[in-house]
Design an enzyme around this catalytic site. Sequence first.
Site, PDB file in Angstrom:
ATOM      1  NE  ARG A   1      42.112  43.983  41.208  1.00  0.00           N
ATOM      2  CZ  ARG A   1      42.282  43.669  39.939  1.00  0.00           C
ATOM      3  NH1 ARG A   1      43.492  43.303  39.507  1.00  0.00           N
ATOM      4  NH2 ARG A   1      41.293  43.705  39.072  1.00  0.00           N
TER       5      ARG A   1
ATOM      6  CG  HIS B   1      38.671  46.183  36.122  1.00  0.00           C
ATOM      7  ND1 HIS B   1      39.014  47.436  36.592  1.00  0.00           N
ATOM      8  CD2 HIS B   1      38.740  45.362  37.204  1.00  0.00           C
ATOM      9  CE1 HIS B   1      39.284  47.372  37.891  1.00  0.00           C
ATOM     10  NE2 HIS B   1      39.118  46.120  38.275  1.00  0.00           N
TER      11      HIS B   1
ATOM     12  CE1 TYR C   1      41.213  51.019  42.149  1.00  0.00           C
ATOM     13  CE2 TYR C   1      40.481  50.324  39.987  1.00  0.00           C
ATOM     14  CZ  TYR C   1      40.823  50.023  41.286  1.00  0.00           C
ATOM     15  OH  TYR C   1      40.768  48.724  41.719  1.00  0.00           O
TER      16      TYR C   1
ATOM     17  CE  LYS D   1      36.929  38.558  39.834  1.00  0.00           C
ATOM     18  NZ  LYS D   1      35.928  39.558  40.289  1.00  0.00           N
TER      19      LYS D   1
END
Length: 297
Positions: free
Chosen positions: A246, A269, A278, A174
């Site tokens: 993922r 991230h 997670y 991103k």
Amino acid sequence: MSNTPGGQLEQAIEDFAEYQRLVLGRSEATIRGYRSDLRDLAARVPDFAHFTLDALRAWLGDAVAAGKSRATLARRTAAARAFSTWAAREGYLAADVAARLVTPKVGRHLPKVLAQDEAGELMGNAVSPDEKHFLRDSAMLELLYATGMRVAELTGLNAGDVDLSRRTARVTGKGNKQRVVPFGHAAADAIAAWLDVRGEFPPAADENALFLGTRGKRIDQRQVRRVVERASQVTGTTGLTPHGLRHSAATHLLEGGADLRVVQEVLGHASLQTTQVYTHVSAARLKKIYEQAHPRA
């Protein structure tokens, strides 16, 4: 600028979109979402004179009344706040009126996470029309699971982004941010096998693309999702998506003892807070295993 209802805002929205693209390097998906939300706002707010905190709250209130999801409300709030900050800096607004706009908290709904043996079974069960497609599909499955990369990152890979000797992939995430992600022997072997038959596909429209569709063009995200879905149907892990792979990769890394910041780097991230979800998934799985295994659980 146009003086028609919404005209002033609509022109500013296009300028804002260009700023997001050229200066901040936002993804096209983010820009499309912002533009869509802000155009909806422009249909209600005719100009910057009416761009007030009360008007923004009323706009969000209408979305609540219409039954919009919490995720949609959060996205609209983010769009309005980003636009307001930009508009104040550009002189359209005397102050950043949306700075006090509260972003609704959105619950996290994680996709299906595979058990480690389920992931292993999935890797060898691509459903493909012939051998060359099987080798391509197997390589994509292995790489998705090995790296935890997003499906858009996988389809954007070029052949030169993969170093089989070092077993690393250069991934563009991103905001066009790049990271180098390692992968194991299984993924390396699968990619090497795919590259051996890649030339059997029609001449590529994009000769740099690592993964090709049947007609020789760069494979698209929809095709990758179908590959994952078909393999999951065979192995009984229905409902699996590339994003599920993922999440599975991240969960299994943590279960294997990986540091949270390492997982953050692997996944790309921007915030460690995003990765921390997670730890909750792993804790829940640990509790389930404990209850099944301990005699006095």
